[in-house]
Every structure is written in C-alpha cells, then in structure tokens.
Scaffold this active site. Structure first.
Site, short mmCIF file in Angstrom:
data_model
loop_
_atom_site.label_atom_id
_atom_site.label_comp_id
_atom_site.label_asym_id
_atom_site.label_seq_id
_atom_site.Cartn_x
_atom_site.Cartn_y
_atom_site.Cartn_z
N LYS A 278 -2.15 -1.52 -3.85
CA LYS A 278 -3.04 -0.35 -3.79
C LYS A 278 -2.22 0.93 -3.86
O LYS A 278 -1.23 1.03 -3.14
CB LYS A 278 -3.81 -0.41 -2.47
CG LYS A 278 -4.67 0.80 -2.21
CD LYS A 278 -5.30 0.69 -0.87
CE LYS A 278 -5.98 2.01 -0.59
NZ LYS A 278 -6.43 2.10 0.76
N LYS B 297 0.87 -1.19 0.00
CA LYS B 297 0.00 0.00 0.00
C LYS B 297 0.90 1.23 0.00
O LYS B 297 1.73 1.42 0.89
CB LYS B 297 -0.90 -0.02 1.24
CG LYS B 297 -1.75 1.23 1.35
CD LYS B 297 -2.80 1.09 2.42
CE LYS B 297 -3.55 2.39 2.60
NZ LYS B 297 -4.60 2.27 3.59
N TYR C 155 -15.16 1.00 -6.82
CA TYR C 155 -16.43 1.69 -6.66
C TYR C 155 -17.27 1.58 -7.93
O TYR C 155 -18.44 1.92 -7.93
CB TYR C 155 -16.17 3.17 -6.30
CG TYR C 155 -15.28 3.31 -5.07
CD1 TYR C 155 -15.82 3.20 -3.80
CD2 TYR C 155 -13.90 3.47 -5.20
CE1 TYR C 155 -15.01 3.27 -2.67
CE2 TYR C 155 -13.08 3.55 -4.09
CZ TYR C 155 -13.63 3.44 -2.82
OH TYR C 155 -12.82 3.49 -1.73
C1 PBG Z 1 -7.55 3.13 5.59
C2 PBG Z 1 -7.80 3.09 4.12
C3 PBG Z 1 -7.63 4.10 3.15
C4 PBG Z 1 -8.13 3.58 1.95
C5 PBG Z 1 -8.56 2.29 2.22
N1 PBG Z 1 -8.34 2.00 3.55
C6 PBG Z 1 -7.11 5.49 3.28
C7 PBG Z 1 -5.69 5.74 3.59
O1 PBG Z 1 -4.89 4.84 3.76
O2 PBG Z 1 -5.39 6.91 3.72
C8 PBG Z 1 -8.21 4.30 0.64
C9 PBG Z 1 -9.27 3.81 -0.31
C10 PBG Z 1 -9.55 4.70 -1.46
O3 PBG Z 1 -8.93 5.76 -1.68
O4 PBG Z 1 -10.46 4.36 -2.21
N2 PBG Z 1 -6.24 3.15 5.99
#
Ligand code: PBG
Length: 324
Positions: free
Chosen positions: A248, A195, A313
């Site tokens: 991600k 991530k 989405y």
């Molecule tokens: C929580 C989380 C986030 C997203 C998914 N889980 C935000 C982040 O890490 O700041 C982002 C999902 C998206 O942008 O669609 N940590």
C-alpha cells in the site's frame, strides 16, 4: 530480417483478436470495497474529500453491504469513526464500538459477504497516531498489545479477516497468538505488510478523521524510496502468521507488488488508496480523461503487476463494467 515475418499489429486487428490474446483479466472476485462506519443512526452522509463515498451508521451500512454483495463483490473492509477519542484509543476494542456493531449487523444480514476490518488506533486516539505515545514517541510494544485487543474484539463480533494497518513491529505475531489463544483459529489476517509513509492517504485521513495531530508517520510507516525493506517486512509478517500480505499504496509501488509476487507464495493484496482514487476522479470531473477507461487501466496495471486482491473505492463501479 524479422519484418515482415513479424507484424505485432496482426494480433491487434480486432477486438476479438485482442481479447483472444489478452493476458490479464480483471475479475470482481478479487475486489474489496472499503466502507466507513460512524457512530449514529440512519446516516448516509457524503464524504467531502472522496467522490461517491459515504459515512454510514451501523444500521444503514447493512443496506449498503447488501448492494455490494449483490454486485458480486466478495468482501468489504470496514473503517470506524468512534463517538469520541481518548489517549489510548479505547473505543477501538469496545464490545459495542461502531465497527463491532457493523460487523454483527452485516454478518447477520449478508453472511456470505466477507467482512475485513482495519485494525489500527489512529482514528481512535486523540493524537491521531497509530499507536501509544511515550514522550511523544510511538511505543511499539505496548501498542502491539492493544492492537491484539482490537483484533480480538473484531473476531468476537464475527470478522472473517482482520487487517492491521499500523506498521508496528511484531504486531502480526501478537494478533495471531491472541486469536489462537481465544479459539479463533480460522480468523484470517491480512497484514498491511509494506505500508509506505505516502502522501496519497490525504483524502482518507479527512474521511476517517485520522490525521496525526502533530508530526507524521515516518517513524513507523516505510520510507517511500525503499524496496528491499518491503521484502523483509513481508517475510516477517508471513513468519508471524499472516495469511495475506498487502502492499500500500498500489500505483507508485507496482515494482514492489511485482517483486513480492515473484518471491512469496501467499496471496498478495494491493490497496488502491484514496489519493489514487481522487486523482482520477478530479481529472475526470475536469473533463481531462475518460473515467471508466482510466479506472480499468489503473486496476488492470495493479493486477498485471501481480496483485491477487485489489482493495479499491472503485469496486462498485468496476463490478458493473466487469459483469456486463
Ligand atoms: C489507518 C489507515 C490509513 C489508510 C488505511 N488505513 C491511513 C494512514 O495510514 O494514514 C489509508 C487508506 C487510503 O488512503 O485509502 N492507519
């Protein structure tokens, strides 16, 4: 002389021919639809930062889940907005927290729909960070213990898959051990393994009210310039007991998806995040491109790169087109 022996256009002359040689097929079977659940009753409030997305309450989310299942989508991923935030994010593991309530309601009404839960603290802590702070720095190890509590509370409520998104080191191992110790041998883990500290989460942070109150997430989420580290992150998560790994965001990281697919044998998920979703929506609203075609092209690129599972989405809209 290869020309005219070879004319690449021969296999593009008609839709039948193109369909015949098409290599990548999107399927509704691999889509996951994100849902936001908020404390309250009877809610279906449009989320300003995200077109066609809503905040539901635990009672109304059930109807939505039924529609998702009816569309043929096999799974939802739940994000919670708690009644109140505190220093340690305690409502994240409350037995009667919004996510825990939503899981129970959905599993009761639509048992065949897989319920995945986002396991993180950022929407629950006052700091908006994904973990505990000590001297304004993230305290990795104490955060892992809390994340295991969150995952366990989701498992008790009936979650099929827990998905830690915090990027703490070692959290998959903590969660796996905690689930095993408590008898949840079959609760799967889908770790947000690679991530990145991406700018593409902006619309989501408004939707989930989870923006950090100060600083950023660069000390725990990955540097967007790195690729080898993603392989290390994934290998570690597999060793610690994740069943599915996630990359991600998806679009700026298709090379990472591709590399992971070549190297690892477990299912690879990719998160088509809020910024990617809104980029396309805003462009379509401005009349700059055709939304449906652009959406399918986008999702197809993620699949073609190697993703087995796509969290998006667009799942509802895509499901309509893929069925017909
Ligand atoms: C929580 C989380 C986030 C997203 C998914 N889980 C935000 C982040 O890490 O700041 C982002 C999902 C998206 O942008 O669609 N940590």
């Amino acid at each position: 002389m290869s020309f005219p022996n070879n004319r690449m256009q021969r296999l593009r002359t008609s839709e039948s021919m193109r369909r015949f040689v098409r290599q990548t097929a999107l399927s509704v079977d691999n889509l996951v639809y994100p849902l936001f659940v908020k404390d309250g009753k009877g809610l279906k409030e449009p989320i300003e930062s995200m077109t066609d997305c809503f905040h539901f309450s635990p009672d109304t989310i059930v109807r939505e889940a039924e529609q998702v299942a009816k569309a043929g989508i096999p799974a939802v991923i739940l994000f919670g907005l708690p009644k109140k935030k505190d220093e340690i994010g305690s409502l994240a593991w409350a037995e009667n927290g919004v996510v825990q309530q939503a899981i129970r309601e959905i599993k009761k009404a639509v048992p065949q729909l897989l319920v995945i839960t986002d396991v993180c603290l950022c929407a629950y802590t006052r700091s908006g960070h994904c973990g505990m702070l000590k001297d304004n720095k993230i305290d990795n190890d104490s955060t892992c213990e809390l994340l295991a509590k969150v995952a366990l509370s989701h498992a008790y409520a009936g979650a099929d898959i827990v998905a830690p998104s915090d990027m703490m080191d070692g959290r998959v191992g903590y969660i796996r051990q905690c689930l095993e110790k408590n008898g949840f041998h079959d609760t799967a883990i889908m770790a947000y393994s690679a991530k990145y500290a991406s700018a593409f989460y902006g619309p989501f942070r408004d939707a989930a009210d989870s923006a950090p109150a100060f600083g950023d997430r660069k000390s725990y989420q990955m540097d967007t310039a790195n690729s080898d580290q993603a392989m290390q992150e994934i290998a570690l998560d597999i060793e610690e007991g994740t069943d599915i790994v996630m990359i991600k965001p998806a679009l700026c990281f298709l090379d990472i998806i591709y590399r992971a697919k070549q190297r690892f044998d477990c299912p690879i998920a990719a998160y088509n995040v809020s910024g990617e979703y809104m980029m396309l929506n805003v462009a379509a609203q401005a009349g700059l491109l055709d939304k449906k075609s652009a959406m399918l092209e986008m999702l197809c690129s993620i699949k073609r790169a190697g993703a087995d599972i796509i969290i998006t989405y667009f799942a509802r809209e895509a499901a309509k087109l893929l069925k017909s």
